[in-house]
Each structure stands twice: as C-alpha cells, then as structure tokens.
Design a protein around this motif. Structure first.
Motif, PDB file in Angstrom:
ATOM      1  N   SER A  50       0.841  -1.213   0.000  1.00 46.47           N
ATOM      2  CA  SER A  50       0.000   0.000   0.000  1.00 46.47           C
ATOM      3  C   SER A  50       0.869   1.253   0.000  1.00 46.47           C
ATOM      4  CB  SER A  50      -0.862   0.051   1.258  1.00 46.47           C
ATOM      5  OG  SER A  50      -1.439  -1.196   1.491  1.00 46.47           O
ATOM      6  N   TYR A  51       0.215   2.414  -0.121  1.00 49.76           N
ATOM      7  CA  TYR A  51       0.913   3.679   0.084  1.00 49.76           C
ATOM      8  C   TYR A  51       1.419   3.723   1.517  1.00 49.76           C
ATOM      9  CZ  TYR A  51      -2.006   5.481  -3.830  1.00 49.76           C
ATOM     10  OH  TYR A  51      -2.631   5.695  -5.021  1.00 49.76           O
ATOM     11  N   THR A  52       2.401   4.584   1.751  1.00 52.31           N
ATOM     12  CA  THR A  52       2.765   4.893   3.135  1.00 52.31           C
ATOM     13  C   THR A  52       2.264   6.314   3.425  1.00 52.31           C
ATOM     14  OG1 THR A  52       4.880   5.950   2.626  1.00 52.31           O
ATOM     15  CG2 THR A  52       4.895   3.546   2.881  1.00 52.31           C
ATOM     16  N   ALA A  53       2.568   6.826   4.609  1.00 50.96           N
ATOM     17  CA  ALA A  53       2.292   8.246   4.890  1.00 50.96           C
ATOM     18  C   ALA A  53       2.965   9.081   3.807  1.00 50.96           C
ATOM     19  CB  ALA A  53       2.860   8.611   6.257  1.00 50.96           C
ATOM     20  N   ASN A  54       2.422  10.250   3.496  1.00 51.94           N
ATOM     21  CA  ASN A  54       3.015  11.101   2.461  1.00 51.94           C
ATOM     22  C   ASN A  54       4.498  11.361   2.725  1.00 51.94           C
ATOM     23  OD1 ASN A  54       0.002  13.009   2.515  1.00 51.94           O
ATOM     24  ND2 ASN A  54       0.593  11.596   0.903  1.00 51.94           N
ATOM     25  N   ARG A  55       4.818  11.610   3.964  1.00 49.35           N
ATOM     26  CA  ARG A  55       6.210  11.956   4.302  1.00 49.35           C
ATOM     27  C   ARG A  55       7.123  10.731   4.358  1.00 49.35           C
ATOM     28  NH1 ARG A  55       7.708  16.794   6.900  1.00 49.35           N
ATOM     29  NH2 ARG A  55       6.067  18.359   6.886  1.00 49.35           N
ATOM     30  N   GLY A  56       6.556   9.538   4.206  1.00 51.83           N
ATOM     31  CA  GLY A  56       7.338   8.307   4.309  1.00 51.83           C
ATOM     32  C   GLY A  56       7.052   7.616   5.632  1.00 51.83           C
ATOM     33  N   ARG A  57       7.421   6.350   5.741  1.00 53.43           N
ATOM     34  CA  ARG A  57       7.170   5.603   6.977  1.00 53.43           C
ATOM     35  C   ARG A  57       7.834   6.304   8.161  1.00 53.43           C
ATOM     36  NH1 ARG A  57       5.488   0.384   7.320  1.00 53.43           N
ATOM     37  NH2 ARG A  57       6.696   0.253   9.241  1.00 53.43           N
TER      38      ARG A  57
ATOM     39  N   GLU B  36       8.490  16.331  11.412  1.00 54.67           N
ATOM     40  CA  GLU B  36       8.244  17.603  10.707  1.00 54.67           C
ATOM     41  C   GLU B  36       9.335  18.025   9.750  1.00 54.67           C
ATOM     42  OE1 GLU B  36       7.316  20.503  13.820  1.00 54.67           O
ATOM     43  OE2 GLU B  36       5.263  20.064  13.150  1.00 54.67           O
ATOM     44  N   GLU B  37      10.527  17.429   9.898  1.00 59.51           N
ATOM     45  CA  GLU B  37      11.655  17.991   9.143  1.00 59.51           C
ATOM     46  C   GLU B  37      12.315  16.994   8.199  1.00 59.51           C
ATOM     47  OE1 GLU B  37      13.086  21.526  12.085  1.00 59.51           O
ATOM     48  OE2 GLU B  37      13.914  19.539  12.529  1.00 59.51           O
ATOM     49  N   VAL B  38      11.712  15.822   8.071  1.00 61.72           N
ATOM     50  CA  VAL B  38      12.253  14.808   7.151  1.00 61.72           C
ATOM     51  C   VAL B  38      11.154  14.457   6.149  1.00 61.72           C
ATOM     52  CG1 VAL B  38      13.205  12.470   6.938  1.00 61.72           C
ATOM     53  CG2 VAL B  38      13.724  13.831   8.983  1.00 61.72           C
ATOM     54  N   LEU B  39      11.500  14.474   4.876  1.00 63.86           N
ATOM     55  CA  LEU B  39      10.532  14.107   3.837  1.00 63.86           C
ATOM     56  C   LEU B  39      11.168  13.043   2.949  1.00 63.86           C
ATOM     57  CD1 LEU B  39       7.825  14.718   2.336  1.00 63.86           C
ATOM     58  CD2 LEU B  39       9.079  16.446   1.026  1.00 63.86           C
ATOM     59  N   VAL B  40      10.546  11.864   2.908  1.00 60.90           N
ATOM     60  CA  VAL B  40      11.073  10.762   2.095  1.00 60.90           C
ATOM     61  C   VAL B  40      10.501  10.889   0.680  1.00 60.90           C
ATOM     62  CG1 VAL B  40      11.238   8.246   1.862  1.00 60.90           C
ATOM     63  CG2 VAL B  40      11.275   9.291   4.138  1.00 60.90           C
ATOM     64  N   THR B  41      11.378  10.773  -0.315  1.00 65.50           N
ATOM     65  CA  THR B  41      10.981  11.067  -1.702  1.00 65.50           C
ATOM     66  C   THR B  41      11.364   9.929  -2.651  1.00 65.50           C
ATOM     67  OG1 THR B  41      13.103  12.172  -1.980  1.00 65.50           O
ATOM     68  CG2 THR B  41      11.225  13.573  -1.409  1.00 65.50           C
ATOM     69  N   ALA B  42      10.849  10.007  -3.858  1.00 61.64           N
ATOM     70  CA  ALA B  42      11.195   9.018  -4.887  1.00 61.64           C
ATOM     71  C   ALA B  42      12.548   9.409  -5.479  1.00 61.64           C
ATOM     72  CB  ALA B  42      10.118   8.964  -5.958  1.00 61.64           C
TER      73      ALA B  42
ATOM     74  N   GLY C 229      15.001   8.645  -1.816  1.00 58.52           N
ATOM     75  CA  GLY C 229      15.829   9.743  -1.333  1.00 58.52           C
ATOM     76  C   GLY C 229      15.098  10.481  -0.237  1.00 58.52           C
ATOM     77  N   TYR C 230      15.675  11.591   0.221  1.00 60.00           N
ATOM     78  CA  TYR C 230      14.987  12.381   1.241  1.00 60.00           C
ATOM     79  C   TYR C 230      15.497  13.809   1.281  1.00 60.00           C
ATOM     80  CZ  TYR C 230      19.073  10.826   4.008  1.00 60.00           C
ATOM     81  OH  TYR C 230      20.336  10.529   4.446  1.00 60.00           O
ATOM     82  N   ALA C 231      14.657  14.651   1.851  1.00 64.73           N
ATOM     83  CA  ALA C 231      15.040  16.044   2.082  1.00 64.73           C
ATOM     84  C   ALA C 231      14.985  16.296   3.576  1.00 64.73           C
ATOM     85  CB  ALA C 231      14.071  16.976   1.362  1.00 64.73           C
ATOM     86  N   LEU C 232      15.935  17.098   4.060  1.00 62.99           N
ATOM     87  CA  LEU C 232      15.971  17.531   5.463  1.00 62.99           C
ATOM     88  C   LEU C 232      15.909  19.049   5.450  1.00 62.99           C
ATOM     89  CD1 LEU C 232      19.159  15.491   6.447  1.00 62.99           C
ATOM     90  CD2 LEU C 232      16.790  14.771   6.823  1.00 62.99           C
TER      91      LEU C 232
ATOM     92  N   ARG D 154       3.534  19.590   0.244  1.00 59.95           N
ATOM     93  CA  ARG D 154       2.273  19.986  -0.384  1.00 59.95           C
ATOM     94  C   ARG D 154       2.277  19.593  -1.864  1.00 59.95           C
ATOM     95  NH1 ARG D 154       0.507  25.658   1.265  1.00 59.95           N
ATOM     96  NH2 ARG D 154       0.800  24.639   3.253  1.00 59.95           N
ATOM     97  N   VAL D 155       3.425  19.720  -2.502  1.00 60.74           N
ATOM     98  CA  VAL D 155       3.537  19.289  -3.908  1.00 60.74           C
ATOM     99  C   VAL D 155       3.572  17.761  -3.968  1.00 60.74           C
ATOM    100  CG1 VAL D 155       4.921  19.443  -6.008  1.00 60.74           C
ATOM    101  CG2 VAL D 155       4.810  21.412  -4.451  1.00 60.74           C
ATOM    102  N   HIS D 156       4.428  17.182  -3.122  1.00 64.40           N
ATOM    103  CA  HIS D 156       4.649  15.719  -3.120  1.00 64.40           C
ATOM    104  C   HIS D 156       3.346  14.945  -2.878  1.00 64.40           C
ATOM    105  CE1 HIS D 156       6.805  11.996  -1.853  1.00 64.40           C
ATOM    106  NE2 HIS D 156       6.034  12.003  -0.784  1.00 64.40           N
ATOM    107  N   GLN D 157       2.493  15.448  -1.967  1.00 66.67           N
ATOM    108  CA  GLN D 157       1.294  14.672  -1.614  1.00 66.67           C
ATOM    109  C   GLN D 157       0.318  14.576  -2.780  1.00 66.67           C
ATOM    110  OE1 GLN D 157      -0.947  16.613   1.564  1.00 66.67           O
ATOM    111  NE2 GLN D 157      -0.511  18.584   0.655  1.00 66.67           N
ATOM    112  N   TYR D 158       0.410  15.536  -3.703  1.00 65.44           N
ATOM    113  CA  TYR D 158      -0.473  15.470  -4.871  1.00 65.44           C
ATOM    114  C   TYR D 158       0.180  14.802  -6.065  1.00 65.44           C
ATOM    115  CZ  TYR D 158      -3.543  18.659  -2.377  1.00 65.44           C
ATOM    116  OH  TYR D 158      -4.374  19.207  -1.440  1.00 65.44           O
ATOM    117  N   THR D 159       1.516  14.955  -6.186  1.00 67.21           N
ATOM    118  CA  THR D 159       2.164  14.457  -7.400  1.00 67.21           C
ATOM    119  C   THR D 159       2.739  13.054  -7.226  1.00 67.21           C
ATOM    120  OG1 THR D 159       4.173  15.593  -6.739  1.00 67.21           O
ATOM    121  CG2 THR D 159       2.748  16.740  -8.289  1.00 67.21           C
ATOM    122  N   MET D 160       3.159  12.698  -5.997  1.00 65.31           N
ATOM    123  CA  MET D 160       3.778  11.383  -5.788  1.00 65.31           C
ATOM    124  C   MET D 160       3.014  10.544  -4.766  1.00 65.31           C
ATOM    125  SD  MET D 160       6.329   9.651  -6.977  1.00 65.31           S
ATOM    126  CE  MET D 160       7.218  10.957  -7.798  1.00 65.31           C
TER     127      MET D 160
END
Ligand code: PMP
Length: 387
Positions: A58-65, A88-94, A242-245, A256-262
């Motif tokens: 399934s999907y995970t949380a938008n920000r990643g597990r 709040e400060e870590v975002l897991v990305t494709a 990958g991820y952003a800090l 906000r972009v990631h939750q709609y596009t990925m």
C-alpha cells in the motif's frame, strides 16, 4: 500536440548522445555512468522481498514511513551532526531527484533567479526552468579545484539570486569542500539571504576528509534544504529512494507538492532503506574502500599518462583535462577507436569545458582495461588534431 514552452525550451540531456554512441560499439567499457556498479546489499533486497511477501503493497504516509524517517534522523545526526525532527523535518521522496525537484517547485516563483554552481548534475538547470525560474550559472574553476568560492559567486552575480544550488562531493568533478571552505559560501548565503539547496547524495563518498553539511554552519540550518538518498551509498538507484531535510515550513511546502504528485515514495524501497540503515554499515564501508582504491588507481594512471587531473576527493568521478582542446572530439574518438566511453565536461554546464568526466563506478578489471586502452589511445594520438 504542442508541448508547453517551458518543456520545449529545455534541451535533451547532453549525456544521452554519448550513451547512444557507446551503444553502437561492441566491447565498450563505459566510464560514463553515474551509478554504482555494485548491487544493493543483500540484506536490503531481502527486506524488500520480505515486505512484498507480507503484502506491504500500500501507500505509506506522504512523508514516508515513520520508522524510516526516525532512522534517517538518527543516522544523519550520528554521521553528519544534522539534527532533524522525523515528524516535521524529514521528507522521504522518490529518489534525491524528486527532492531536488520539490525544492524548486516549492520555492521558485516564475522569474526568480537560482544560482547553480557548475559544472553540475544535469537535472538542476532543467528543474529550475520547469519551475519557471531563471538560472544564474556559477562556473567553478579548475584552479580552485572546482570548489565554490565567494569570488566565483560574486563574479557570477549570485548575490542577486533567491536560491543557490550546490553539490559536494560533486558530480561531475569529484570535488569536495571542507568545513572551513564551506564557511565562505555560508557567509555569502547569509549576507545575500539565499536559500541553499545542498545536494549531499555523495556524502558517504568523501575520501580525504569528513563530509560536512553546509546546514551545520552557523545561521545555515534555517535557510538550507539538504538532499540525500540511498542511490549512491547503498547502490540502490533503481529502488528510487531519497529524502530532504529542512525546517518544518520547508518540508511542509515540499510535501504539499509531493502529496499530490507522488503521494508517497515507493513502499518496497522504504523497507529496503530501513534495513540498509539498520544493518549495512559494513557493506557500505567496503564499497567506499573499493571506490577509494579505484580512485587512487585512476589518478595515478592519469599521472603516468601525462593527463592533467586535479586530485578528486569524493563521489566516484575524476575530471581530467581532455588531452585535446576539443573534449567532445576526444570523447567521440575514444569511443570509436578504443571502445571506452567518458562524458565531455560540457554536458554538465559552464566551467566543464575542456574536461572529461571519468566515472570509476566500474569493476577493477574493466577499469584497468579501460585505462590501458586510454593509454594506448593517448600514445598513438600525440598530436592534437584540433589544435
Ligand atoms: N544528485 C546527484 C548529484 C546525482 O549524481 C544523482 C544521480 N546521478 C542524483 C542526484 C539522483 O539521485 P536519485 O537516484 O536518488 O534520484
């Protein structure tokens, strides 16, 4: 159908043409690739397989597990003294690629100027342009070992920019920057109120000094988006993680972009990454040792061949001056005559003219053979055809 203007004005990647040329040759050894020749550590693959067996599709949380964000937070704290709140400060990305793109889409308004330290990874300039921004190229110089300095920033007019994009250890030059050297860049960013996007995907691959993140310098945490990921250190390019800090306001805007596009980064890859952080330090260290051996071999063979190359100290690239004035002609002839592919520096923007990117993310046997072929080529073409 007519593509949008912002798409049409972005040219195809300059690297592609060389890969296409290389594909036409048999028995090619490519020193052109930007990805590890290693396979992801077995434990990470096993964790991915187990997650699939358990039906984790399934999907995970938008920000990643949450557990992965926590593990990322702990790891970057231990290794790089970076302290980020997993909630709040870590975002897991494709991939780090998505994180870079999100930084542009979340922070660049049409007409904003983004200073891009060059030569650089091929996705930054198009990424800024897709977001409607204007690129201010900041060409780093061979005499500075391709480090970013206050002088090159000022000469390029980066003081007028809203954002600065930089990457150390660097693709394509293999340059790294010490804490002290980063101090100058940090001061410039503070003085001119620049947001910094710092792509640190090669952080593990710093051979001559410890990696320092610019976000750890005084006054920088609040203005920096640190990008990292699993593609390089964990040899997980195809898993896309990958991820952003960054401070909460920044990751929230990017999310906000990631939750709609990925929606969320690949779930299977998140399990693999979690295992990578938990149990694969030894495997990563071993890969780093191998890269370092290859780096030393490449640099010493270049020296023997009389090829002028500054001492690359990070990532898995060397960036020698091409023996001919025309680096593109040299790279083409090298492919055609001795079946060795390297990418001319011009593919990576300004400052790369006259150079070649040589990747040593290639097994030792192939690397030795490619260097022998290069030597043979250089020996039989002593004259510079374009001079
Ligand atoms: N940044 C740099 C500097 C890179 O070299 C690469 C991959 N070549 C990336 C980002 C993209 O990494 P990912 O696979 O995590 O998207």
């Amino acid at each position: 159908m007519k593509p949008a203007n912002r798409v049409e004005r972005v040219p195809p990647s300059g690297i592609r043409r060389f890969f296409e040329l290389a594909e036409e040759q048999d028995d090619i050894i490519s020193l052109g690739v930007g990805e590890p020749d290693f396979t992801a550590p077995w434990a990470t693959r096993e964790a991915a397989i187990a997650s699939l067996e358990q039906g984790k599709t399934s999907y995970t949380a938008n920000r990643g597990r949450r557990d992965l964000r926590e593990a990322i937070g702990e790891t970057v704290d231990q290794r790089y003294d970076l302290s980020y709140d997993p909630d709040e400060e870590v975002l897991v990305t494709a991939g780090a690629s998505e994180a870079v793109d999100l930084a542009f889409r979340a922070f660049v308004d049409p007409g904003d100027t983004v200073a891009v330290a060059q030569p650089c990874y091929v996705s930054y300039v198009p990424g800024v342009q897709f977001a409607g921004g204007e690129v201010c190229p900041v060409p780093t110089r061979r005499e500075d070992k391709f480090k970013l300095t206050r002088e090159v920033l000022a000469d390029a007019g980066a003081d007028e920019a809203e954002m600065l994009v930089m990457c150390y250890p660097n693709n394509p030059t293999g340059a790294t920057m010490t804490r002290e050297e980063l101090g100058e860049v940090a001061a410039f960013a503070r003085e001119h109120d620049l947001t910094v996007v710092s792509d640190e995907i090669y952080a593990e691959l710093s051979y001559e000094h410890e990696h320092t993140s610019i976000a750890t310098l005084p006054g920088m945490r609040e203005r920096t988006i640190v990008i990292n990921g699993f593609s390089k250190a964990y040899a997980m390019t195809g898993l896309r993680l990958g991820y952003a800090l960054a401070p909460a306001e920044a990751t929230t805007a990017m999310n906000r972009v990631h939750q709609y596009t990925m929606l969320s980064a690949p779930t299977t890859a998140q399990y693999a990454a979690l295992e990578g952080l938990a149990s694969c330090d030894g495997v990563v260290d071993e890969m780093v040792t191998q890269y370092d051996r290859r780096r030393n071999l490449v640099l010493s063979r270049f020296e023997e061949m009389g090829i002028d190359c500054f001492r690359a100290s990070g990532a898995f690239y060397a960036f020698p001056a091409a023996p001919w004035d025309d680096a593109e002609a040299f790279a083409e002839a090298l492919i055609e005559e001795v079946n060795v592919a390297a990418v001319p520096g011009t593919a990576f923007g300004e400052g790369g003219n006259g150079h070649l990117r040589v990747s040593y993310a290639t097994g030792m046997d192939d690397l030795k053979e490619a260097l022998n072929r290069l030597e043979q080529f250089v020996d039989t073409h002593e004259t510079n055809p374009k001079a």
